[in-house]
Structure formats: C-alpha cells, structure tokens
Design a protein around this motif. Structure first.
Motif, PDB file in Angstrom:
ATOM      1  N   UNK A  15      45.760  26.768  47.924  1.00  0.00           N
ATOM      2  CA  UNK A  15      45.486  27.279  46.587  1.00  0.00           C
ATOM      3  C   UNK A  15      45.118  28.760  46.653  1.00  0.00           C
ATOM      4  N   UNK A  16      45.170  29.416  45.501  1.00  0.00           N
ATOM      5  CA  UNK A  16      44.782  30.831  45.473  1.00  0.00           C
ATOM      6  C   UNK A  16      43.308  30.991  45.844  1.00  0.00           C
ATOM      7  N   UNK A  17      42.458  30.033  45.462  1.00  0.00           N
ATOM      8  CA  UNK A  17      41.039  30.090  45.828  1.00  0.00           C
ATOM      9  C   UNK A  17      40.873  30.046  47.344  1.00  0.00           C
ATOM     10  N   UNK A  18      41.594  29.157  47.998  1.00  0.00           N
ATOM     11  CA  UNK A  18      41.512  29.050  49.454  1.00  0.00           C
ATOM     12  C   UNK A  18      42.090  30.292  50.134  1.00  0.00           C
ATOM     13  N   UNK A  19      43.153  30.834  49.566  1.00  0.00           N
ATOM     14  CA  UNK A  19      43.744  32.059  50.117  1.00  0.00           C
ATOM     15  C   UNK A  19      42.769  33.219  49.998  1.00  0.00           C
ATOM     16  N   UNK A  20      42.096  33.302  48.861  1.00  0.00           N
ATOM     17  CA  UNK A  20      41.093  34.350  48.651  1.00  0.00           C
ATOM     18  C   UNK A  20      39.945  34.213  49.647  1.00  0.00           C
ATOM     19  N   UNK A  21      39.537  32.983  49.928  1.00  0.00           N
ATOM     20  CA  UNK A  21      38.459  32.763  50.894  1.00  0.00           C
ATOM     21  C   UNK A  21      38.855  33.262  52.279  1.00  0.00           C
TER      22      UNK A  21
END
Length: 141
Positions: A71-77
């Motif tokens: 997900x974009x959230x995981x990529x951002x992390x």
C-alpha cells in the motif's frame, strides 16, 4: 565529498533518489514487495527485522505477496525509515549496523522508547530526526 548513504541505498534497491516527484508517484502506486527483500539484503538484516522497523505485520506482508504490491502507507513507511536511517548512519560514522542497533535500543530521552518504535508516523520520525541532530551537535536533552 562523501555520498549520501540514503541515496546510495536508494540507488542500490532501485528507488528514484534523484527525482522526488517520481518517488511520490511510486509511493502512491505502491512499491513492489521485492523492494523489502532487496533493502533487507543491502542492510544485511533479516527481512523480519526490516518489517518490524517499518511497522508492517508479517501476516500483512505475506498476504500482499499475491499482488506483489504494498500500500502507499507501507511504501511511505519504507521511505521514512530510509530517511531516518540515513541520519542515523551519519551519526554512527557511516556504520549501518551500528545505526540499526541505535534505532532499536531504548532511548532515555524518548521516555524509554526506541527511536524505531516512533518512526511509523511522520511526527515520530521528526522527533527522532531532532534527537539525531541534537546528539550530532552535542546537545543532550
């Protein structure tokens, strides 16, 4: 002049370090799960530790293998972790293993929490970056 360790790591794992707008687009789309494997390999740490450092549950990671997308959230992390790791590596004189040890150790000036436990949010990551800056400049709080 020495190279920026994050950019060097980003280049080795295939992230667009030189173009923030492309990086933002790739974050929004979601990185391939292979990026986790490559990052763990480049840092010489177990994938399970990397997942812990970027606050992704192994069960979620396993389910994503079907689509090979995070997900974009995981990529951002992951990007946030790499940015903080860059500063920690600089603090530790270029030693990525010492930087990771520092990130996972409880810090007295963070109420006994480890810096790694705080970087899953942007606010926490900013606090860790400020701690790194204060430590680098000899300001103890």
């Amino acid at each position: 002049m020495s190279q920026n360790p994050v950019r060097k790591l980003w280049e080795r794992v295939g992230l667009p370090a030189s173009n923030e707008f492309i990086l933002i687009q790739e974050i929004e789309y979601g990185f391939s799960l292979n990026l986790e494997n490559q990052t763990a390999k480049e840092l010489d740490i177990p994938q399970s530790l990397l997942l812990e450092l970027i606050s992704i549950k192994p069960s979620h990671f396993s389910r994503r293998k079907i689509s090979d997308k995070r997900t974009s959230l995981e990529s951002e992390r992951l990007v946030r972790f790499i940015r903080v790791l860059d500063s920690a590596i600089k603090l530790m004189g270029g030693d990525s293993q010492e930087a990771i040890k520092w990130l996972v150790a409880p810090a007295l000036n963070m109420n006994g929490q480890s810096p790694a436990s705080l970087i899953c949010t942007e606010t926490g990551a900013l606090e860790v970056m400020q701690l790194i800056g204060r430590t680098r400049h000899g300001v103890f709080s």
